[in-house]
Scaffold this motif. Sequence first.
Motif, mmCIF file in Angstrom:
data_model
loop_
_atom_site.group_PDB
_atom_site.id
_atom_site.type_symbol
_atom_site.label_atom_id
_atom_site.label_comp_id
_atom_site.label_asym_id
_atom_site.label_seq_id
_atom_site.Cartn_x
_atom_site.Cartn_y
_atom_site.Cartn_z
ATOM 1 N N ASP A 13 0.842 -1.143 -0.024
ATOM 2 C CA ASP A 13 -0.036 0.136 0.154
ATOM 3 C C ASP A 13 0.715 1.244 -0.048
ATOM 4 O O ASP A 13 0.315 2.290 -0.148
ATOM 5 N N ILE A 14 2.080 1.141 0.241
ATOM 6 C CA ILE A 14 3.148 2.390 0.082
ATOM 7 C C ILE A 14 3.252 2.882 -1.100
ATOM 8 O O ILE A 14 3.556 2.220 -2.008
ATOM 9 N N GLU A 15 2.900 4.248 -1.264
ATOM 10 C CA GLU A 15 3.022 4.962 -2.565
ATOM 11 C C GLU A 15 4.498 5.542 -2.558
ATOM 12 O O GLU A 15 4.691 6.387 -1.701
ATOM 13 N N LEU A 16 5.134 4.997 -3.591
ATOM 14 C CA LEU A 16 6.538 5.704 -3.717
ATOM 15 C C LEU A 16 6.610 7.054 -4.251
ATOM 16 O O LEU A 16 5.696 7.322 -4.960
ATOM 17 N N GLN A 17 7.279 7.744 -3.635
ATOM 18 C CA GLN A 17 7.435 9.319 -4.216
ATOM 19 C C GLN A 17 8.248 9.445 -5.332
ATOM 20 O O GLN A 17 9.323 8.908 -5.161
ATOM 21 N N GLU A 19 10.546 11.102 -7.009
ATOM 22 C CA GLU A 19 12.090 11.482 -6.984
ATOM 23 C C GLU A 19 12.489 11.309 -5.521
ATOM 24 O O GLU A 19 13.794 11.201 -5.346
ATOM 25 N N GLU A 20 11.552 10.961 -4.693
ATOM 26 C CA GLU A 20 12.145 11.168 -3.277
ATOM 27 C C GLU A 20 12.369 9.753 -2.513
ATOM 28 O O GLU A 20 13.350 9.470 -1.787
ATOM 29 N N GLY A 21 11.671 8.682 -3.178
ATOM 30 C CA GLY A 21 11.736 7.319 -2.642
ATOM 31 C C GLY A 21 10.905 6.933 -1.706
ATOM 32 O O GLY A 21 9.387 7.060 -1.654
ATOM 33 N N ILE A 22 11.036 6.013 -0.587
ATOM 34 C CA ILE A 22 10.138 5.425 0.177
ATOM 35 C C ILE A 22 9.640 6.165 1.376
ATOM 36 O O ILE A 22 10.499 6.585 2.249
ATOM 37 N N PRO A 23 8.403 6.252 1.642
ATOM 38 C CA PRO A 23 8.165 7.246 2.741
ATOM 39 C C PRO A 23 8.530 6.504 4.227
ATOM 40 O O PRO A 23 8.079 5.392 4.381
ATOM 41 N N THR A 24 9.170 7.442 4.850
ATOM 42 C CA THR A 24 9.615 6.497 6.105
ATOM 43 C C THR A 24 8.550 5.984 7.287
ATOM 44 O O THR A 24 8.655 5.017 7.598
ATOM 45 N N GLU A 25 7.634 6.947 7.475
ATOM 46 C CA GLU A 25 6.659 6.674 8.038
ATOM 47 C C GLU A 25 5.783 5.425 7.760
ATOM 48 O O GLU A 25 5.524 4.443 8.642
ATOM 49 N N LYS A 76 16.231 9.845 2.127
ATOM 50 C CA LYS A 76 16.890 11.166 2.662
ATOM 51 C C LYS A 76 17.543 10.708 3.950
ATOM 52 O O LYS A 76 18.619 11.652 4.300
ATOM 53 N N ILE A 77 17.212 10.005 4.855
ATOM 54 C CA ILE A 77 17.938 9.474 6.215
ATOM 55 C C ILE A 77 19.337 8.910 5.660
ATOM 56 O O ILE A 77 20.376 9.285 6.080
ATOM 57 N N VAL A 78 19.432 7.875 4.773
ATOM 58 C CA VAL A 78 20.565 7.285 4.280
ATOM 59 C C VAL A 78 21.504 8.421 3.707
ATOM 60 O O VAL A 78 22.849 8.524 4.023
ATOM 61 N N LEU A 79 21.111 9.417 2.746
ATOM 62 C CA LEU A 79 21.876 10.345 2.190
ATOM 63 C C LEU A 79 22.351 11.218 3.478
ATOM 64 O O LEU A 79 23.625 11.737 3.383
#
Length: 125
Positions: A13-17, A19-25, A76-79
């Motif tokens: 159900d997670i919608e990938l963003q 350019e941004e990737g996988i939503p953390t929450e 974003k966390i990893v970067l």
Amino acid sequence: PTFFSVMSNRFSDIELQEEEGIPTEEFLESCYAIVPVLDKLGPTVFAPVKMDFVGNIKKINQKFITNKEEFDTLQKIVLHEVNAGVAQVRNSATEALLWLKRGLKFLKGFLTEVKNGEKNIQTAL
């Protein structure tokens, strides 16, 4: 209905963003939703797996809650940790994500073996 069909948070159900990737929450919520599966599989046999799994989820969540807007995706966390030079530090969110991914892959493999008819838990593991 099965446990998986009625889960409140699923990875599918997670919608990938774009350019941004996988939503953390959403990713963390889906991970937490799987924890009860480990209890059902065997609270003794899977206790170490569950402890590792939950510990890694918590490490990622701790990083996320320090700045939910900045760390709204796993990428974003990893970067951020790579740029800060802490990605390979013990207990970093990046290291936790690596081990969490390995745990999820292990669980998927185990459940696939069971689904394919393996009755012996040791063999499936």
